[in-house]
Design a protein around this motif. Structure first.
Motif, short mmCIF file in Angstrom:
data_model
loop_
_atom_site.label_atom_id
_atom_site.label_comp_id
_atom_site.label_asym_id
_atom_site.label_seq_id
_atom_site.Cartn_x
_atom_site.Cartn_y
_atom_site.Cartn_z
N VAL A 1 0.82 -1.16 -0.06
CA VAL A 1 -0.02 -0.02 0.17
C VAL A 1 0.79 1.27 -0.07
CG1 VAL A 1 -1.48 1.42 1.35
CG2 VAL A 1 -1.89 -1.24 1.04
N GLY A 2 2.20 1.04 0.75
CA GLY A 2 2.86 2.39 0.63
C GLY A 2 3.67 2.26 1.80
N ARG A 3 4.52 3.62 1.83
CA ARG A 3 5.27 3.76 3.27
C ARG A 3 5.40 5.24 3.20
NH1 ARG A 3 10.12 1.00 2.36
NH2 ARG A 3 11.31 2.18 4.03
N GLN A 4 6.09 5.43 4.73
CA GLN A 4 6.05 6.76 5.16
C GLN A 4 7.43 6.76 5.75
OE1 GLN A 4 2.62 9.08 6.91
NE2 GLN A 4 1.98 7.03 7.52
N GLU A 5 8.01 7.99 5.55
CA GLU A 5 9.44 8.16 6.31
C GLU A 5 9.37 9.47 7.07
OE1 GLU A 5 12.43 7.64 3.30
OE2 GLU A 5 11.63 5.53 2.83
N LEU A 6 9.86 9.53 8.10
CA LEU A 6 9.94 10.90 8.61
C LEU A 6 11.42 10.84 9.40
CD1 LEU A 6 9.12 13.72 9.60
CD2 LEU A 6 8.11 12.42 11.69
N GLU A 7 12.21 11.86 9.17
CA GLU A 7 13.59 11.90 9.58
C GLU A 7 13.73 13.32 10.18
OE1 GLU A 7 18.30 11.61 8.75
OE2 GLU A 7 16.83 11.62 6.95
N ILE A 8 14.19 13.69 11.42
CA ILE A 8 14.17 14.97 12.20
C ILE A 8 15.62 14.99 12.78
CG2 ILE A 8 13.44 16.39 13.78
CD1 ILE A 8 10.83 15.16 13.31
N VAL A 9 16.23 15.94 12.46
CA VAL A 9 17.67 16.30 13.54
C VAL A 9 17.32 17.60 14.05
CG1 VAL A 9 19.88 16.83 13.15
CG2 VAL A 9 18.99 15.11 11.78
N MET A 10 17.42 17.70 15.56
CA MET A 10 17.14 18.96 16.25
C MET A 10 18.11 18.88 17.33
SD MET A 10 13.05 19.83 16.41
CE MET A 10 13.18 20.36 17.96
N GLY A 11 19.27 19.99 17.17
CA GLY A 11 20.27 19.88 17.95
C GLY A 11 21.10 18.54 18.03
N ASN A 12 21.31 17.75 19.21
CA ASN A 12 21.96 16.71 19.18
C ASN A 12 20.91 15.37 18.96
OD1 ASN A 12 24.24 18.08 19.91
ND2 ASN A 12 23.78 17.91 21.97
N GLU A 13 19.82 15.54 18.95
CA GLU A 13 18.88 14.41 18.69
C GLU A 13 18.69 14.44 17.30
OE1 GLU A 13 15.57 13.87 21.91
OE2 GLU A 13 16.05 16.05 21.65
N HIS A 14 18.51 12.90 16.75
CA HIS A 14 18.32 12.56 15.38
C HIS A 14 17.34 11.24 15.51
CE1 HIS A 14 19.97 10.89 11.44
NE2 HIS A 14 18.66 11.41 11.16
N ILE A 15 16.29 11.42 14.85
CA ILE A 15 15.23 10.11 14.84
C ILE A 15 14.98 10.21 13.40
CG2 ILE A 15 14.17 10.47 17.05
CD1 ILE A 15 12.07 11.59 14.61
N SER A 16 14.65 8.78 13.15
CA SER A 16 14.27 8.32 11.72
C SER A 16 13.13 7.51 12.00
CB SER A 16 15.37 7.87 11.02
OG SER A 16 15.05 7.51 9.64
N PHE A 17 11.89 7.45 11.31
CA PHE A 17 10.82 6.79 11.48
C PHE A 17 10.49 5.98 10.05
CE2 PHE A 17 9.65 9.60 14.88
CZ PHE A 17 10.11 8.80 16.02
N THR A 18 9.95 4.87 10.12
CA THR A 18 9.45 4.42 8.87
C THR A 18 8.29 3.33 9.22
OG1 THR A 18 11.69 4.03 7.85
CG2 THR A 18 9.98 3.03 6.88
N THR A 19 7.35 3.62 8.50
CA THR A 19 5.89 2.93 8.68
C THR A 19 5.06 2.91 7.41
OG1 THR A 19 4.06 2.65 10.33
CG2 THR A 19 4.52 4.87 9.38
#
Length: 151
Positions: free
Chosen positions: A88-106
């Motif tokens: 059906v598809g995918r979503q990706e969200l990547e955020i870098v704020m200061g020293n924090e880095h997150i990356s999501f895939t769903t």
């Protein structure tokens, strides 16, 4: 979580898409560290073409984007129990704020029913609403800057 200082590093990228009978269709945007917002929307439906927009944002606009992210508390989440991307598809969200880095895939989220029936409804709800807020924010910035028929 304290809000990162305005001069700390900041980057955000969101992608949602799928490959289907009309080819690779997607929506993607990113807020770059230099203040540039890049937007791309590729739809081959009825032979539509890719839409690409770029605009430089003021520090106040970037600060508002950072505030939206901070208040969502998405940086505390983990996507380990979120639905895996599928046909059906995918979503990706990547955020870098200061020293924090997150990356999501769903996977793509069709509605809140998909959120509630997941293994992590609270975390996925935060993601779902943040993505809605970010899309509205980006669409308003793009429509403010790029008028099709200026008055």
């Amino acid at each position: 979580m304290a809000m990162a200082a305005e001069d700390d590093e900041f980057y955000l990228r969101y992608y949602v898409g799928h490959k289907g009978k009309f080819g690779h269709e997607f929506l993607e945007f990113e807020f770059r560290p230099d203040g540039k917002l890049r937007y791309a929307n590729n739809s081959n439906y009825k032979n539509d073409t890719m839409i690409r927009k770029e605009v430089f944002l003021t520090p106040a606009v970037v600060k508002e984007c950072r505030r939206i992210i901070s208040e969502s508390e998405i940086m505390k989440e983990d996507d380990a129990n979120w639905p895996e991307p599928d046909r059906v598809g995918r979503q990706e969200l990547e955020i870098v704020m200061g020293n924090e880095h997150i990356s999501f895939t769903t996977s793509k989220i069709g509605s809140l029913v998909d959120v509630q029936s997941s293994k992590d409804p609270e975390g996925l709800r935060i993601f779902y609403y943040l993505v809605q807020d970010l899309k509205c924010f980006v669409f308003s910035l793009i429509s403010l800057h790029f008028k099709i028929k200026p008055i």
